[in-house]
Design a protein around this motif. Sequence first.
Motif, mmCIF file in Angstrom:
data_model
loop_
_atom_site.group_PDB
_atom_site.id
_atom_site.type_symbol
_atom_site.label_atom_id
_atom_site.label_comp_id
_atom_site.label_asym_id
_atom_site.label_seq_id
_atom_site.Cartn_x
_atom_site.Cartn_y
_atom_site.Cartn_z
ATOM 1 N N LYS A 136 -8.189 6.838 16.275
ATOM 2 C CA LYS A 136 -6.916 6.641 15.579
ATOM 3 C C LYS A 136 -6.452 5.205 15.779
ATOM 4 C CE LYS A 136 -2.149 8.275 15.138
ATOM 5 N NZ LYS A 136 -1.111 9.233 15.600
ATOM 6 N N LEU A 137 -6.156 4.528 14.666
ATOM 7 C CA LEU A 137 -5.700 3.134 14.709
ATOM 8 C C LEU A 137 -4.418 3.014 13.899
ATOM 9 C CD1 LEU A 137 -6.090 0.126 15.396
ATOM 10 C CD2 LEU A 137 -7.526 -0.051 13.339
ATOM 11 N N SER A 138 -3.356 2.529 14.538
ATOM 12 C CA SER A 138 -2.062 2.360 13.877
ATOM 13 C C SER A 138 -1.619 0.909 13.992
ATOM 14 C CB SER A 138 -1.004 3.274 14.507
ATOM 15 O OG SER A 138 -1.380 4.633 14.405
ATOM 16 N N ILE A 139 -1.196 0.348 12.866
ATOM 17 C CA ILE A 139 -0.711 -1.036 12.829
ATOM 18 C C ILE A 139 0.665 -1.015 12.175
ATOM 19 C CG2 ILE A 139 -1.132 -3.378 12.018
ATOM 20 C CD1 ILE A 139 -4.075 -2.686 11.820
ATOM 21 N N TYR A 140 1.680 -1.447 12.918
ATOM 22 C CA TYR A 140 3.054 -1.441 12.424
ATOM 23 C C TYR A 140 3.626 -2.854 12.442
ATOM 24 C CZ TYR A 140 2.590 3.530 13.574
ATOM 25 O OH TYR A 140 2.160 4.828 13.673
ATOM 26 N N PHE A 169 -0.508 -10.460 5.454
ATOM 27 C CA PHE A 169 -1.637 -10.275 6.348
ATOM 28 C C PHE A 169 -2.303 -8.908 6.159
ATOM 29 C CE2 PHE A 169 1.495 -12.906 8.690
ATOM 30 C CZ PHE A 169 0.772 -14.076 8.753
ATOM 31 N N GLU A 170 -1.698 -8.033 5.363
ATOM 32 C CA GLU A 170 -2.104 -6.622 5.352
ATOM 33 C C GLU A 170 -3.590 -6.433 5.066
ATOM 34 O OE1 GLU A 170 -1.078 -2.482 3.006
ATOM 35 O OE2 GLU A 170 0.128 -4.273 2.650
ATOM 36 N N LEU A 171 -4.068 -6.924 3.925
ATOM 37 C CA LEU A 171 -5.460 -6.689 3.543
ATOM 38 C C LEU A 171 -6.431 -7.355 4.502
ATOM 39 C CD1 LEU A 171 -7.394 -5.479 1.508
ATOM 40 C CD2 LEU A 171 -7.199 -7.582 0.143
ATOM 41 N N LEU A 172 -6.124 -8.590 4.901
ATOM 42 C CA LEU A 172 -6.994 -9.324 5.817
ATOM 43 C C LEU A 172 -7.180 -8.573 7.122
ATOM 44 C CD1 LEU A 172 -8.507 -11.863 6.820
ATOM 45 C CD2 LEU A 172 -6.273 -12.804 7.473
ATOM 46 N N TRP A 173 -6.074 -8.138 7.735
ATOM 47 C CA TRP A 173 -6.168 -7.484 9.035
ATOM 48 C C TRP A 173 -6.708 -6.064 8.927
ATOM 49 C CZ3 TRP A 173 -5.981 -9.630 13.645
ATOM 50 C CH2 TRP A 173 -5.483 -10.937 13.730
ATOM 51 N N MET A 174 -6.459 -5.408 7.828
ATOM 52 C CA MET A 174 -7.017 -4.081 7.627
ATOM 53 C C MET A 174 -8.542 -4.137 7.629
ATOM 54 S SD MET A 174 -6.621 -1.515 4.352
ATOM 55 C CE MET A 174 -4.847 -1.719 4.337
ATOM 56 N N ILE A 175 -9.082 -5.078 6.865
ATOM 57 C CA ILE A 175 -10.535 -5.219 6.791
ATOM 58 C C ILE A 175 -11.109 -5.654 8.129
ATOM 59 C CG2 ILE A 175 -12.398 -6.538 5.702
ATOM 60 C CD1 ILE A 175 -10.667 -6.666 3.182
ATOM 61 N N ASN A 176 -10.449 -6.602 8.761
ATOM 62 C CA ASN A 176 -10.927 -7.157 10.019
ATOM 63 C C ASN A 176 -11.068 -6.099 11.099
ATOM 64 O OD1 ASN A 176 -10.065 -8.561 12.840
ATOM 65 N ND2 ASN A 176 -11.289 -9.956 11.587
ATOM 66 N N LEU A 177 -10.078 -5.207 11.202
ATOM 67 C CA LEU A 177 -10.095 -4.189 12.250
ATOM 68 C C LEU A 177 -10.952 -2.975 11.873
ATOM 69 C CD1 LEU A 177 -6.337 -4.325 13.338
ATOM 70 C CD2 LEU A 177 -8.303 -5.146 14.632
ATOM 71 N N LEU A 178 -10.913 -2.587 10.626
ATOM 72 C CA LEU A 178 -11.695 -1.427 10.210
ATOM 73 C C LEU A 178 -13.196 -1.689 10.274
ATOM 74 C CD1 LEU A 178 -9.666 0.088 7.231
ATOM 75 C CD2 LEU A 178 -9.937 0.983 9.545
ATOM 76 N N ILE A 202 -8.303 8.389 11.663
ATOM 77 C CA ILE A 202 -6.920 8.271 11.195
ATOM 78 C C ILE A 202 -6.528 6.796 11.241
ATOM 79 C CG2 ILE A 202 -4.517 8.921 11.593
ATOM 80 C CD1 ILE A 202 -5.522 11.420 13.005
ATOM 81 N N PHE A 203 -6.132 6.255 10.080
ATOM 82 C CA PHE A 203 -5.700 4.862 10.013
ATOM 83 C C PHE A 203 -4.302 4.827 9.418
ATOM 84 C CE2 PHE A 203 -5.512 0.703 7.755
ATOM 85 C CZ PHE A 203 -5.561 -0.105 8.882
#
Length: 372
Positions: free
Chosen positions: A334-338, A344-353, A361-362
Motif C-alpha cells: 500500500k502506497l499513499s501520497i498526500y 508533480f503528480e504524474l512525475l512522482w506517480m510514475i517514479n514511485l510506481l 493499493i495506491f
Amino acid sequence: MKSKRARFTRLSSIASNNVRGHDDRLTALSDDILLSILRRVDIATAARTSALSKRWRYLPWLLPKINLDARDFLPSPLPDPIKPQLIDRAMTSLTRATRSLLGDCRSECTIKRISLKILMTSNLPCDLGLLVSDAIDREMVKELDLDIDHKEPIACRYEDLFLQAQRVERFFRAYPSVLRCLTRLHLHGVDFTEWDIHHFLFDCCGQLQHLSMHECEAGERSVWQINAPNSDLRSLEIYASGLESIEVLCLPKLERLHWDIWFSSSPPLRFGSVPALKELFLLNDATLHQGAFSLREVLHGANIHTLNLHFQGEKVWIKPEGNQLCSVFSNLRKLSIYGIYVEFELLWMINLLEAAPSVEIFDIEARKPLPV
C-alpha cells in the motif's frame, strides 16, 4: 474466560439481591444493557451512577476499560487562556471521582485496563497517584494507558518544557508501580535533555506497547538513538519534535512508526534491526533550507508493506530515485501520497510506481497551488 464469567455472575447476583422488590424500568434492565449505557458516559457520570444503588456500585468494574479524563471536569466552552485554578479544580474533581470508583471496589474486582488522562501541574493532587498505584499493587488493574498533558499559560516555552519534564519524572519516581503496568503512554511538551528517557521508557516500562510524544525536545539538533532489544514497543508516534533525527537501532516488535513534522535538513530516520516494522507514515511541510533526502537510505533495514508520505506543500522532500527503490519496495503493498501539488503528480506517480511492482493499493491526493 471462565473466571471472568464467574466473577460477573457473582457480582450480578450480589447486585440483583440488593434491588429485589423494585419494579422501576431501569432496575429491570439486564447488566449487559446497563454496561452498554456506562460505556457511553464520562467518568464524572459513571462515578455518580455508582451511588444509585448497591447494584450500580459494582457495575463500572465489569467494564473492559475505565476512562479517567481530567478534561471532563473542565468548563465548556473552554476559556482562552485556561486559568491554572480551573486546571487544579479539574484535577481535584478527577481525584474524587477516581476515589469513588476505586475506593468502592470489592477485593474480587479486576479491570483489564484504565485510561488515565491528566493535566500535569505543580499542584497535581498526590492522592490520584496513590489511588492508581494502590490499585495496581493490589492487582486490581492489569494495564494502564496514561496521557500526560499540560494546559498552564506558558511564560517561556523552553523553561515550561523543562519544568514539565521535572514534574513527570517526579510523578514516576513517587509511584513506580505505574511504570510496571504501563502499556500506552502519551507525553506532551517535555524536554528530556537532562532525563535518561531511554532508561525510563525501555528499561522501566516493561509492558509499554504504544508511545506517543507531542512537541517534545531533547536539546538542539539532537539525535535520539533507540536500542532496546527487550522492548515490547509496537507503535511509535512523534509529533512536532525538535529532534534532528531518530536512529532505531533495535526495536524487534515495532510494527508502526509515525513522524509528523521534523526540522532537520538531513534524513530524519535510520533503521537497524526492525524485523516487525510494517507501516511508516511521514508528514512534513518542508522549509526552503531543508534539502531532499534519499528514501532508499531511510528505508534501508526495514521491510514495510504500507508507506504514507504527506508533503503538505510545494516542496517534495524526497529525491527521485526510480528503480533504485526496488530493493526497499519489494514487499510494499500500500502506497499513499498526500499533499503533492498537481505539477508533480504524474512525475512522482510514475517514479514511485515503477519501483513498487507489488503495490495493490495506491492512494494519491493532489493539491492546487495557492493563489499568488
